[in-house]
Design an enzyme around this catalytic site. Structure first.
Site, PDB file in Angstrom:
ATOM      1  N   HIS A 130       0.841  -1.224   0.000  1.00 37.06           N
ATOM      2  CA  HIS A 130       0.000   0.000   0.000  1.00 37.06           C
ATOM      3  C   HIS A 130       0.868   1.263   0.000  1.00 37.06           C
ATOM      4  CE1 HIS A 130      -3.326  -2.709   1.309  1.00 37.06           C
ATOM      5  NE2 HIS A 130      -2.347  -3.269   2.001  1.00 37.06           N
ATOM      6  N   SER A 146      15.998  21.105 -15.785  1.00 33.89           N
ATOM      7  CA  SER A 146      14.835  21.945 -16.062  1.00 33.89           C
ATOM      8  C   SER A 146      15.316  23.231 -16.721  1.00 33.89           C
ATOM      9  CB  SER A 146      14.126  22.266 -14.752  1.00 33.89           C
ATOM     10  OG  SER A 146      13.424  23.492 -14.853  1.00 33.89           O
ATOM     11  N   LYS A 160      16.911  21.144 -10.518  1.00 34.09           N
ATOM     12  CA  LYS A 160      16.211  19.921 -10.909  1.00 34.09           C
ATOM     13  C   LYS A 160      17.092  18.891 -11.609  1.00 34.09           C
ATOM     14  CE  LYS A 160      12.323  19.092 -10.628  1.00 34.09           C
ATOM     15  NZ  LYS A 160      11.213  19.548 -11.472  1.00 34.09           N
ATOM     16  N   GLU A 162      10.046   8.213 -16.839  1.00 34.11           N
ATOM     17  CA  GLU A 162       8.711   8.747 -17.113  1.00 34.11           C
ATOM     18  C   GLU A 162       8.283   8.447 -18.545  1.00 34.11           C
ATOM     19  OE1 GLU A 162       8.338  12.876 -15.074  1.00 34.11           O
ATOM     20  OE2 GLU A 162      10.451  12.507 -15.480  1.00 34.11           O
TER      21      GLU A 162
END
Ligand code: ARG
Length: 465
Positions: A153, A274, A280, A287
């Protein structure tokens, strides 16, 4: 090719609509391979003379060279790869070229060509899969003694070896490898010689072509041969399983790499920055994989939906099977190429991992099982360990900070021998059930994994020779 029956030419708009060169031209070398075997067979049964057979072979090989040298520009008036090659053969050989299609239809031809093409592609995928599996075994060994929280979970559950985590993904990809093999095994029947649907009045020798093309046998039923696309479904089943596994792995690594978790480090060369935020470092490869895998799964559905309402036997809808197939192959191949070098450079950070579960509450099951060892029924032990967790949460302290007397106030059955068990590494090393997370079990799994890789390599080498 069918002008005899028609009084008007096919409209240009229809030619554009129905041509399939954008998806089947890449199959040309395999189509020629099929035609070479077909021509040899026609010689063997006396439908071509040996001299005609020889000239046809030379003509086909010339076309193959023209394609390889990028000198052959196919034309959409000729609709597809098959008719372009046949037309060129007739340009080269005159009326002899018109004999190539004897006893054959594009329906059995395309089913054969795609199998030849896929057989090649999937053997290459198997090699790439083996590389991926080896990388996972390497990560498992490197991170065997790194202890991280295991989750259910997405809640901290029990401490595990990070090696155990990598091996979980190894097992998933191992099943994918087996499914890939099953897809290859399902392509062992040769449809060539089934004709448009019903076979031929000519004395074709289907065993000859099947053997010449390296199949196990000719397919059993000519109707089924041109109607079915199970060999593509089998590929898509593999691809779908693989996609799901890649996507879940990607999702995990995105999470574990985030600042809040932070216990894996991704190689800089595989991340991007970024344009606005200088701090970043984004896990784009993961992704993009998570994103693209949706398309791979979609191609399975695309084919299933196309097939489910089709009347026996061939229908032109089947031409569309290649669009999704090629897109899926491209996506799977891209992942298979980037994952091994990427994953092989994923590093673990034990100190960061410890920070995330210093309160020791993931050892609550160990406490309950310790009490079971003292003769307490598990349900009661679970309740007592739960009381200890409650106490730690209320007093904002860790399980490791409780003194023996505090333990005994909470659970009178506790003795001194509990204290050495309250350690993350000890906890991991004690989960020694077969397939559990103990270091020795994970090591056994890794050894087992390497042995399995060795065995599939032997099979692959045999198939090659
Ligand atoms: N290009 C077609 C395909 O990919 C094969 C041609 C069959 N066409 C036909 N009219 N029977 O499926």
């Amino acid at each position: 090719m069918w002008k005899g029956r028609f009084s008007e030419n096919t409209a240009d708009i229809v030619l554009n609509y129905s041509q399939s060169l954008d998806v089947d031209w890449c199959l040309a070398p395999f189509d020629i391979q099929g035609s070479l075997a077909h021509a040899q067979m026609l010689v063997s049964v006396g439908l071509l003379t040996p001299d005609e057979g020889l000239r046809m072979e030379q003509g086909l090989k010339q076309i193959l060279r023209e394609i390889e040298e990028d000198k052959f520009k196919p034309s959409i008036e000729l609709e597809d790869v098959h008719m372009n090659i046949e037309h060129r053969l007739t340009e080269i050989l005159g009326s002899l070229g018109e004999k190539l299609h004897t006893g054959r239809s594009r329906n059995d031809q395309i089913a054969t060509t795609v199998r030849l093409f896929l057989r090649d592609k999937l053997a290459d995928f198997q090699e790439k899969m083996r590389a991926l599996l080896e990388v996972l075994l390497g990560r498992a060994k490197a991170h065997l003694y790194v202890v991280v929280p295991g989750y259910t979970h997405l809640q901290q559950a029990q401490p595990i070896s990070l090696g155990h985590y990598w091996m979980a993904h190894f097992q998933a990809f191992r099943r994918d490898y087996t499914r890939l093999q099953a897809a290859l095994d399902g392509m062992q029947e040769c449809p060539l010689g089934s004709g448009a649907l019903a076979g031929s009045t000519l004395p074709l020798d289907r065993f000859f072509t099947s053997e010449a093309l390296g199949f196990q046998s000719p397919s059993e039923n000519s109707l089924d041969s041109v109607a079915q696309r199970d060999y593509l479904l089998d590929y898509h089943y593999f691809a779908t399983g693989f996609a799901i596994h890649c996507s879940r792995l990607s999702e995990d690594l995105v999470i574990y790499n985030s600042q809040e978790f932070g216990w894996i480090n991704l190689p800089d060369a595989f991340c991007t920055g970024s344009s606005m935020m200088p701090q970043k470092k984004n896990p784009d490869v993961l992704e993009l994989t998570r994103g693209r895998t949706g398309q791979i799964i979609g191609h399975l559905l695309d084919l299933i939906i196309s097939l489910k309402g089709l009347p026996m036997t061939y229908n032109r809808d089947l031409q569309e099977d290649k669009r999704g197939l090629l897109a899926s192959l491209t996506a799977v191949e891209a992942i298979l190429s980037i994952f091994p070098p990427f994953l092989s450079q994923v590093e673990a950070d034990q100190d960061r991992a410890i920070l995330g579960f210093q309160n020791g509450l993931t050892l609550a099951t160990d406490v309950a099982e310790y009490l079971v060892g003292k003769g307490i029924p598990f349900r009661e032990a679970h309740w007592k360990a739960g009381q200890v967790v409650r106490y730690c949460l209320d007093h904002n302290c860790s399980l490791f900070q409780l003194s023996l007397s505090e333990w005994q106030d909470l659970v009178p059955e506790v003795e001194e021998d509990l204290l050495p068990l309250l350690d993350l590494k000890t906890s991991v090393s004690r989960r020694q059930t077969y397939g559990g997370t103990s270091f020795s079990e994970v090591n056994r799994q890794i050894d087992h994994g390497w042995n399995w890789i060795k065995s599939i390599k032997i099979i692959a080498n045999k198939a090659k020779s």
